[in-house]
Scaffold this motif. Structure first.
Motif, PDB file in Angstrom:
ATOM      1  N   ARG A   1     -58.954   7.703  39.586  1.00 12.53           N
ATOM      2  CA  ARG A   1     -58.659   6.337  40.017  1.00 12.53           C
ATOM      3  C   ARG A   1     -59.580   5.930  41.156  1.00 12.53           C
ATOM      4  NH1 ARG A   1     -52.947   4.793  42.565  1.00 12.53           N
ATOM      5  NH2 ARG A   1     -54.034   4.929  44.539  1.00 12.53           N
TER       6      ARG A   1
ATOM      7  N   TRP B   1     -58.478   0.863  39.538  1.00  8.34           N
ATOM      8  CA  TRP B   1     -59.174   0.999  38.267  1.00  8.34           C
ATOM      9  C   TRP B   1     -59.167   2.471  37.909  1.00  8.34           C
ATOM     10  CZ3 TRP B   1     -61.075  -3.089  35.508  1.00  8.34           C
ATOM     11  CH2 TRP B   1     -61.102  -4.313  36.166  1.00  8.34           C
ATOM     12  N   TYR B   2     -58.993   2.768  36.629  1.00  6.08           N
ATOM     13  CA  TYR B   2     -58.941   4.145  36.148  1.00  6.08           C
ATOM     14  C   TYR B   2     -60.134   4.391  35.241  1.00  6.08           C
ATOM     15  CZ  TYR B   2     -54.214   4.197  37.938  1.00  6.08           C
ATOM     16  OH  TYR B   2     -53.117   4.134  38.758  1.00  6.08           O
TER      17      TYR B   2
ATOM     18  N   SER C   1     -55.284   6.036  20.151  1.00  7.51           N
ATOM     19  CA  SER C   1     -55.550   4.765  20.830  1.00  7.51           C
ATOM     20  C   SER C   1     -57.041   4.458  20.823  1.00  7.51           C
ATOM     21  CB  SER C   1     -55.062   4.822  22.284  1.00  7.51           C
ATOM     22  OG  SER C   1     -53.673   4.849  22.330  1.00  7.51           O
TER      23      SER C   1
ATOM     24  N   TRP D   1     -59.959   1.243  21.724  1.00  5.10           N
ATOM     25  CA  TRP D   1     -60.152  -0.023  22.422  1.00  5.10           C
ATOM     26  C   TRP D   1     -61.633  -0.284  22.640  1.00  5.10           C
ATOM     27  CZ3 TRP D   1     -59.390   4.535  24.755  1.00  5.10           C
ATOM     28  CH2 TRP D   1     -60.051   4.811  25.942  1.00  5.10           C
TER      29      TRP D   1
ATOM     30  N   THR E   1     -64.539  -1.754  25.125  1.00 10.59           N
ATOM     31  CA  THR E   1     -64.778  -1.891  26.553  1.00 10.59           C
ATOM     32  C   THR E   1     -66.272  -1.759  26.805  1.00 10.59           C
ATOM     33  OG1 THR E   1     -64.046  -1.154  28.744  1.00 10.59           O
ATOM     34  CG2 THR E   1     -64.405   0.564  27.078  1.00 10.59           C
TER      35      THR E   1
ATOM     36  N   PRO F   1     -63.937   2.781  31.709  1.00  7.72           N
ATOM     37  CA  PRO F   1     -62.632   2.333  32.182  1.00  7.72           C
ATOM     38  C   PRO F   1     -61.546   2.583  31.129  1.00  7.72           C
ATOM     39  CG  PRO F   1     -64.015   0.454  31.619  1.00  7.72           C
ATOM     40  CD  PRO F   1     -64.847   1.679  31.422  1.00  7.72           C
ATOM     41  N   VAL F   2     -60.363   2.973  31.612  1.00  3.76           N
ATOM     42  CA  VAL F   2     -59.236   3.244  30.723  1.00  3.76           C
ATOM     43  C   VAL F   2     -58.079   2.348  31.172  1.00  3.76           C
ATOM     44  CG1 VAL F   2     -57.687   4.988  29.783  1.00  3.76           C
ATOM     45  CG2 VAL F   2     -60.013   5.634  30.464  1.00  3.76           C
ATOM     46  N   LYS F   3     -57.767   1.367  30.342  1.00  5.86           N
ATOM     47  CA  LYS F   3     -56.749   0.390  30.726  1.00  5.86           C
ATOM     48  C   LYS F   3     -55.340   0.975  30.631  1.00  5.86           C
ATOM     49  CE  LYS F   3     -57.025  -1.856  26.201  1.00  5.86           C
ATOM     50  NZ  LYS F   3     -57.272  -3.142  25.555  1.00  5.86           N
ATOM     51  N   ALA F   4     -54.421   0.322  31.319  1.00 12.42           N
ATOM     52  CA  ALA F   4     -53.040   0.788  31.415  1.00 12.42           C
ATOM     53  C   ALA F   4     -52.402   0.980  30.040  1.00 12.42           C
ATOM     54  CB  ALA F   4     -52.206  -0.179  32.247  1.00 12.42           C
ATOM     55  N   GLU F   5     -52.650   0.061  29.136  1.00 12.14           N
ATOM     56  CA  GLU F   5     -52.078   0.149  27.786  1.00 12.14           C
ATOM     57  C   GLU F   5     -52.444   1.470  27.112  1.00 12.14           C
ATOM     58  OE1 GLU F   5     -53.183  -2.014  23.630  1.00 12.14           O
ATOM     59  OE2 GLU F   5     -52.830  -3.337  25.340  1.00 12.14           O
TER      60      GLU F   5
ATOM     61  N   ARG G   1     -53.534   4.300  28.721  1.00  8.18           N
ATOM     62  CA  ARG G   1     -52.967   5.410  29.504  1.00  8.18           C
ATOM     63  C   ARG G   1     -51.511   5.639  29.132  1.00  8.18           C
ATOM     64  NH1 ARG G   1     -55.199   2.409  33.630  1.00  8.18           N
ATOM     65  NH2 ARG G   1     -53.183   2.253  34.699  1.00  8.18           N
TER      66      ARG G   1
END
Length: 100
Positions: free
Chosen positions: A15, A23-24, A58, A60, A62, A76-80, A82
């Motif tokens: 993080r 941001w992760y 998952s 995505w 990006t 980047p790894v979004k909350a959804e 994670r």
């Protein structure tokens, strides 16, 4: 850049940022980052590269972001994502990237 370049690697989730604006990321290993940088003929903005990413089931879209200090790209790894794959800071995960 050649169409549809695929990469796989393992990385630890980390993080960055203040607690209220975190941001992760996963760090793309230096060897893969060098290959991507070498193959990238044109990038937008400050060197970001559009990718299709996957961790487990998952997937995505990006962009990878370059880090001058390390010479690596950050993913980047979004909350959804994670939440869907149940990962948190410090977890090591297998990642797939598709560029193109």
């Amino acid at each position: 850049m050649d169409p549809d370049q695929d990469y796989s690697f393992e990385a630890e989730l980390w993080r960055s940022g203040a607690a209220n604006a975190s941001w992760y990321f996963l760090t793309v290993p230096v060897e893969i980052s060098q290959q991507i940088r070498f193959m990238a003929s044109k990038t937008k903005g400050f060197g970001s590269i559009r990718v299709r990413s996957a961790i487990g089931d998952s997937r995505w879209n990006t962009s990878l972001f370059p880090d001058k200090a390390s010479g690596c790209y950050f993913l980047p790894v979004k909350a959804e994502v994670r939440k869907a794959v149940a990962i948190s800071v410090g977890d090591r995960v297998s990642v797939e990237l598709r560029i193109g």
